[in-house]
Design a protein around this motif. Structure first.
Motif, PDB file in Angstrom:
ATOM      1  N   LEU A 197       0.828  -1.208   0.000  1.00 49.91           N
ATOM      2  CA  LEU A 197       0.000   0.000   0.000  1.00 49.91           C
ATOM      3  C   LEU A 197       0.863   1.260   0.000  1.00 49.91           C
ATOM      4  N   GLY A 198       2.084   1.119   0.492  1.00 53.74           N
ATOM      5  CA  GLY A 198       3.002   2.245   0.487  1.00 53.74           C
ATOM      6  C   GLY A 198       2.584   3.352   1.447  1.00 53.74           C
ATOM      7  N   GLU A 199       3.016   4.579   1.124  1.00 52.76           N
ATOM      8  CA  GLU A 199       2.814   5.709   2.031  1.00 52.76           C
ATOM      9  C   GLU A 199       1.353   6.120   2.143  1.00 52.76           C
ATOM     10  N   GLU A 200       0.578   5.843   1.088  1.00 53.17           N
ATOM     11  CA  GLU A 200      -0.801   6.366   1.096  1.00 53.17           C
ATOM     12  C   GLU A 200      -1.726   5.621   2.047  1.00 53.17           C
ATOM     13  N   GLY A 201      -1.418   4.370   2.345  1.00 49.08           N
ATOM     14  CA  GLY A 201      -2.338   3.572   3.167  1.00 49.08           C
ATOM     15  C   GLY A 201      -3.623   3.320   2.420  1.00 49.08           C
ATOM     16  N   GLY A 202      -4.736   3.226   3.139  1.00 45.82           N
ATOM     17  CA  GLY A 202      -6.020   3.056   2.475  1.00 45.82           C
ATOM     18  C   GLY A 202      -6.899   2.015   3.153  1.00 45.82           C
ATOM     19  N   ASP A 203      -8.041   1.755   2.493  1.00 41.96           N
ATOM     20  CA  ASP A 203      -9.023   0.831   3.070  1.00 41.96           C
ATOM     21  C   ASP A 203      -8.633  -0.620   2.766  1.00 41.96           C
ATOM     22  N   VAL A 204      -8.766  -1.445   3.794  1.00 45.89           N
ATOM     23  CA  VAL A 204      -8.385  -2.847   3.658  1.00 45.89           C
ATOM     24  C   VAL A 204      -9.533  -3.740   4.131  1.00 45.89           C
ATOM     25  N   LEU A 205      -9.772  -4.830   3.377  1.00 44.82           N
ATOM     26  CA  LEU A 205     -10.795  -5.817   3.743  1.00 44.82           C
ATOM     27  C   LEU A 205     -10.093  -7.087   4.215  1.00 44.82           C
ATOM     28  N   VAL A 206     -10.625  -7.701   5.282  1.00 47.60           N
ATOM     29  CA  VAL A 206     -10.096  -8.986   5.733  1.00 47.60           C
ATOM     30  C   VAL A 206     -11.132 -10.058   5.445  1.00 47.60           C
ATOM     31  N   LEU A 207     -10.737 -11.098   4.718  1.00 48.37           N
ATOM     32  CA  LEU A 207     -11.621 -12.255   4.516  1.00 48.37           C
ATOM     33  C   LEU A 207     -11.266 -13.277   5.571  1.00 48.37           C
ATOM     34  N   HIS A 208     -12.153 -13.388   6.568  1.00 48.59           N
ATOM     35  CA  HIS A 208     -11.859 -14.150   7.773  1.00 48.59           C
ATOM     36  C   HIS A 208     -12.454 -15.543   7.687  1.00 48.59           C
ATOM     37  N   PHE A 209     -12.015 -16.436   8.566  1.00 48.06           N
ATOM     38  CA  PHE A 209     -12.731 -17.698   8.795  1.00 48.06           C
ATOM     39  C   PHE A 209     -12.600 -17.994  10.284  1.00 48.06           C
ATOM     40  N   LYS A 210     -13.581 -17.464  11.051  1.00 46.97           N
ATOM     41  CA  LYS A 210     -13.405 -17.440  12.501  1.00 46.97           C
ATOM     42  C   LYS A 210     -13.519 -18.801  13.171  1.00 46.97           C
ATOM     43  N   GLN A 211     -14.139 -19.767  12.469  1.00 47.81           N
ATOM     44  CA  GLN A 211     -14.264 -21.092  13.069  1.00 47.81           C
ATOM     45  C   GLN A 211     -12.899 -21.688  13.386  1.00 47.81           C
ATOM     46  N   ALA A 212     -11.906 -21.363  12.554  1.00 43.30           N
ATOM     47  CA  ALA A 212     -10.586 -21.949  12.757  1.00 43.30           C
ATOM     48  C   ALA A 212      -9.742 -20.997  13.575  1.00 43.30           C
ATOM     49  N   ASN A 213      -9.224 -21.499  14.688  1.00 40.14           N
ATOM     50  CA  ASN A 213      -8.431 -20.661  15.557  1.00 40.14           C
ATOM     51  C   ASN A 213      -7.158 -20.214  14.858  1.00 40.14           C
ATOM     52  N   SER A 214      -6.635 -21.063  13.953  1.00 39.04           N
ATOM     53  CA  SER A 214      -5.414 -20.695  13.247  1.00 39.04           C
ATOM     54  C   SER A 214      -5.646 -19.400  12.464  1.00 39.04           C
ATOM     55  N   CYS A 215      -6.844 -19.263  11.891  1.00 39.18           N
ATOM     56  CA  CYS A 215      -7.143 -18.052  11.113  1.00 39.18           C
ATOM     57  C   CYS A 215      -7.297 -16.845  12.035  1.00 39.18           C
ATOM     58  N   VAL A 216      -7.853 -17.065  13.223  1.00 42.68           N
ATOM     59  CA  VAL A 216      -7.966 -15.970  14.193  1.00 42.68           C
ATOM     60  C   VAL A 216      -6.573 -15.455  14.529  1.00 42.68           C
ATOM     61  N   LEU A 217      -5.626 -16.373  14.725  1.00 41.78           N
ATOM     62  CA  LEU A 217      -4.248 -15.969  15.035  1.00 41.78           C
ATOM     63  C   LEU A 217      -3.632 -15.187  13.881  1.00 41.78           C
ATOM     64  N   ARG A 218      -3.901 -15.654  12.645  1.00 37.66           N
ATOM     65  CA  ARG A 218      -3.357 -14.955  11.477  1.00 37.66           C
ATOM     66  C   ARG A 218      -3.848 -13.508  11.445  1.00 37.66           C
ATOM     67  N   VAL A 219      -5.160 -13.354  11.656  1.00 37.33           N
ATOM     68  CA  VAL A 219      -5.718 -11.998  11.590  1.00 37.33           C
ATOM     69  C   VAL A 219      -5.200 -11.159  12.751  1.00 37.33           C
ATOM     70  N   ASN A 220      -5.012 -11.776  13.924  1.00 40.69           N
ATOM     71  CA  ASN A 220      -4.448 -11.037  15.052  1.00 40.69           C
ATOM     72  C   ASN A 220      -3.065 -10.507  14.706  1.00 40.69           C
ATOM     73  N   GLY A 221      -2.220 -11.356  14.125  1.00 38.31           N
ATOM     74  CA  GLY A 221      -0.880 -10.935  13.733  1.00 38.31           C
ATOM     75  C   GLY A 221      -0.953  -9.804  12.723  1.00 38.31           C
ATOM     76  N   PHE A 222      -1.879  -9.960  11.777  1.00 34.54           N
ATOM     77  CA  PHE A 222      -2.047  -8.961  10.724  1.00 34.54           C
ATOM     78  C   PHE A 222      -2.452  -7.614  11.307  1.00 34.54           C
ATOM     79  N   THR A 223      -3.484  -7.629  12.165  1.00 34.58           N
ATOM     80  CA  THR A 223      -3.969  -6.346  12.697  1.00 34.58           C
ATOM     81  C   THR A 223      -2.939  -5.721  13.641  1.00 34.58           C
TER      82      THR A 223
END
Lengths: 353, 477
Positions: A185-211
């Motif tokens: 995204l560089g310097e401008e930043g911007g709007d970001v969408l996360v495609l989640h799958f909350k049933q799997a804890n592994s995905c929750v961890l991924r999104v936690n790291g990301f955020t």
């Protein structure tokens, strides 16, 4: 004349069961082969010591026992790789493997475990379909003295005893994805969408790291912040990811980035972007590094993937089982750090077209 | 003969399946019971003489303790010596025990079971290495019970597993049989099962204190969970009767509503647990109460509770259907609703009753499921409706209504359960068998149709017409 009908029905039934017998006769044969080598080893074991060595040698080839593997779902290539690698690796070490597809259902998985117990397998490997509800089934295996190993997904039920776990460090992978997002995204930043799958804890961890990375980046900046505008359910699947992205593009026309928690949903998102003609405006970060995901990175459809190593997971799990049986020490929890994979890596990848 | 064949066609298929799986799963069995322990002790004495010195290595489990006890008692009776009994938590303990052997006092025999022989420390080459390291005069020999050939399918533990794990299907199938006999259908059972489990779990955890919940708290939680499902069933019944909406549509809607509610409750509860800051995940709602799991995982007289409960409910349902006016009303409504109404059968009440009962059984199964997994799962019971309907139809109940037997459904549920178990036992290498067994279900249904339908007769008359001259048609009935 009436009898004729019954003969016909009888024939029909015989035909059906005959089919069944036919299709499984190969199984029976391989079973027989396995058992005969077992008895061979056992017989020689009972003999004098000199012939014992030969018995041990032949035992190492075929008779180390059976491993039951309840796979989360074979529909996802990631788990197929784990299953195939584990089977190959186990056969090399003289185990036979019984693979069952739990189809994402913990009820089915618990039945698999019960089956393994009545078949008295040597060790059980599973990708828990529910990290809590699988607990009682694992406890039963503990009571029967059969070691349980988890792979990729972890079980968090406190009283269930896990002999060893091998998985991905999903939080670290999520951080890599966040860094890649900040980079693209560089310097401008911007709007970001996360495609989640909350049933799997592994995905929750991924999104936690990301955020966490996104938040840290935002703190350093006064403008050009990265806004996570929505976390939608991508189902970890192509079609669900596609529909969620299509809806999000309407709601957030200025979207600049998408983080999808695995490759199928990332590819679904890409499809939606192409349909909306926004593939140049929105960049995608995926996760997993399945072959189709890597191909998409090479084609420039996905910017980057933190890739996992399912084959290494299977190999490590098998090593742990062997070490456990041999009474050697090993790491109880072994997390493999993912690696960020970009176009430059894909261009040098011999597996890709 | 025709009657016998058509009445018990599903039983025949059931037995055929059992026979088939017995042949396919014919394999080596490794006993670890008291009898195996005694004969093992005898063979040790026979090999090493009465003065032999034995180390027993088993796992730390109930069955293994019995096995080890039998070995040591029998050895003691025959004058042999037991150096030590090791209850190994893992193979590493076996290795430690073996390293305690000293050269002055070498060990002759190690007694273990088949699982033990797969442990590295008990393998011949490792023992040899150990003997050199410790400079023992000879390598200790590993003894384990002789194996025998027997189908893994026909072991007591497997058969109990099959029926225990499918008790929920069998119990819901009772209610479904009644609904289908009235010519209705209920697609909402799987979702109601999940709703009941989640509600019971949240009730016990939140209102009755979880771990500290008293017996009555737990029972109240379960009753509320199952009761709400019964109410859901009543609503189905009212929609079908009062509003004249087809049962398929009503219960399809209920299926979605109940699943949605179960997910909402589970997610909200998880979010509440994490302090309300983050959104929850649709995971199982864990029940901390210690005794709750005993309902489904416990046993009475050696038979798991779910099996006993299933049999009891089938007996009661059979009595209800055959010996009470209610049962006759249910058949009458399914046979011909208008005729039943004109004969003074309270059609509406009967329909509402069967849907309520079906919902209540789904609720009960939900409580059983929550107990089995020690948590209410919002994703429980997915596609159960299809398996339950399959069990009912295979058991000989007509989807057109008016016909069917409760115990037929029990056999149908048994067939579904055994097919699933058999597929699991052989692993996924056998997808093609699903095709074969799908056809087998079809055959079972076909045999049951023989007794009444005309298409079967017509179908089997065809070849006769080809064989005989056409003029004979009049002589056939």
């Amino acid at each position: 004349m009436k009898c004729f009908r019954f003969v016909l029905i009888g024939l029909l039934l015989c035909g059906l069961t005959g089919c069944g017998g036919g299709s499984s006769s190969s199984d029976g044969a391989s079973n027989e082969a396995a058992t005969s080598s077992v008895t061979g080893a056992a017989g020689a074991d009972g003999d004098s010591d000199s012939s014992g060595a030969g018995a041990a040698a032949s035992g190492a080839v075929a008779a180390n026992g059976t491993i039951g593997f309840s796979v989360l779902t074979l529909k996802n290539p990631f788990f197929k790789i784990i299953a195939d690698t584990l089977t190959a690796e186990a056969e090399k070490q003289g185990f036979s493997v019984l693979v069952n597809d739990a189809n994402l259902d913990v009820d089915t998985q618990a039945k698999h475990l019960d089956n393994y117990l009545s078949q008295k397998v040597t060790a059980i490997v599973l990708n828990p379909a529910d990290r809590i509800a699988i607990g009682p089934a694992i406890k039963k295996a503990n009571d029967a003295g059969i070691p349980v190993f988890t792979c990729d997904l972890q079980c968090v039920s406190e009283d269930a005893e896990i002999a060893g776990h091998v998985g991905t460090d999903n939080y670290a992978g999520g951080r890599q994805a966040g860094e890649a997002m900040a980079e693209v995204l560089g310097e401008e930043g911007g709007d970001v969408l996360v495609l989640h799958f909350k049933q799997a804890n592994s995905c929750v961890l991924r999104v936690n790291g990301f955020t966490d990375v996104v938040n840290a980046t935002n703190e350093e900046r006064t403008e050009g912040k990265i806004n996570v505008v929505a976390e939608l359910n991508g189902g970890g699947l192509r079609d669900v990811g596609h529909n969620a992205t299509a809806d999000a593009l309407v709601a957030y026309p200025n979207l600049r980035g998408i983080f999808a928690i695995n490759d199928p949903s990332a590819l679904g998102a890409r499809k939606a972007l192409e349909e909306a003609g926004k593939q140049d405006q929105v960049r995608i970060i995926g996760f997993d590094g399945q072959i189709e995901g890597k191909q998409a990175i090479k084609n420039g459809e996905i910017y980057a993937d933190p890739i996992q190593f399912p084959d290494q997971m299977a190999v490590l799990t098998m090593q742990n089982i062997q070490k456990y049986l041999d009474g050697e020490e090993f790491e109880k929890v072994n997390l493999i750090t993912p690696k960020l994979y970009k176009k430059a890596d894909a261009d040098q990848d011999p597996d890709l077209k | 003969m025709k009657r016998l064949f058509s009445e018990y066609g599903s039983v025949l298929v059931f037995l055929l399946l059992c026979g088939y799986y017995s042949v396919v799963t014919w394999s080596e069995q490794h006993p670890t019971n008291a009898a195996a322990g005694r004969s093992l002790a005898q063979s040790i004495i026979a090999t090493h003489g009465a003065q032999s010195d034995t180390l027993i290595i088993v796992r730390d489990t109930v069955a293994d303790r019995v096995f080890a006890k039998a070995i040591s008692t029998e050895l003691a009776r025959l004058g042999g010596k037991v150096r030590e009994t090791v209850f190994a938590k893992a193979p590493v303990d076996a290795g430690r025990a073996l390293r305690r052997i000293s050269p002055d006092d070498p060990l002759q025999a190690v007694a273990t079971h088949h699982a033990g022989t797969q442990w590295g420390p008990l393998k011949v080459e490792r023992l040899k290495r150990l003997a050199t390291q410790l400079s023992l005069s000879h390598v200790p020999r590993v003894h384990f019970p002789e194996s025998y050939m027997w189908p893994s399918f026909l072991t007591w533990s497997n058969i109990l597993n099959v029926f225990k794990n499918n008790a929920d299907i069998a119990i819901i199938a009772i209610g479904m049989t009644m609904v289908i006999i009235t010519a209705g259908i209920d697609l909402s059972v799987g979702s109601l099962l999940a709703l009941s489990g989640v509600i019971s779990a949240v009730m016990i955890q939140r209102w009755w204190g979880g771990e500290d919940a008293g017996l009555w708290g737990v029972i109240a939680g379960c009753l509320i969970g199952a009761g709400i499902c019964a109410l859901g069933g009543t609503l189905n019944g009212i929609m079908v009767t009062v509003c004249h909406i087809p049962a398929f549509v009503v219960t399809l809607a209920m299926m979605m509503v109940a699943r949605g509610l179960a997910l909402i409750i589970a997610v909200d509860y998880q979010s509440f647990l994490s302090g309300g800051g983050t959104k929850g995940t649709p995971e199982a709602v864990k029940i901390d109460h210690q005794a709750f799991g005993a309902f489904s995982n416990g046993e009475l007289f050696g038979i798991p509770n779910p099996i006993l409960l299933t049999l009891l409910l089938y007996l009661l349902a059979h009595i209800l259907m055959t010996n009470t006016p209610v049962g006759r009303y249910i058949y009458a409504v399914g046979g011909n609703r208008e005729a039943a109404r004109l004969s003074g059968v309270p059609v509406m009440l009967v329909l509402i009753f069967v849907y309520t009962l079906c919902g209540a059984f789904a609720g009960l199964s939900g409580v059983m499921d929550a107990s089995r997994f020690e948590g209410g799962r919002p994703n429980a019971g997915e596609l159960y409706e299809l398996r339950v309907i399959a069990a009912v139809v295979v058991g000989g109940t007509s989807l057109a209504g008016g016909e069917g037997r409760i115990f037929g459904t029990l056999v149908g549920a048994g067939i579904i359960a055994i097919i699933q178990n058999g597929l699991n036992m052989q692993g996924v290498a056998t997808y093609e068998q699903m095709v074969v067994f799908g056809s087998l279900i079809l055959a079972a249904a076909m045999i049951d149709q023989l007794k009444k339908s005309t298409w079967a007769l017509r179908m089997f008359e065809l070849p006769q017409r080809w064989i005989k001259r056409p003029g004979r048609r009049e002589t056939l009935q």
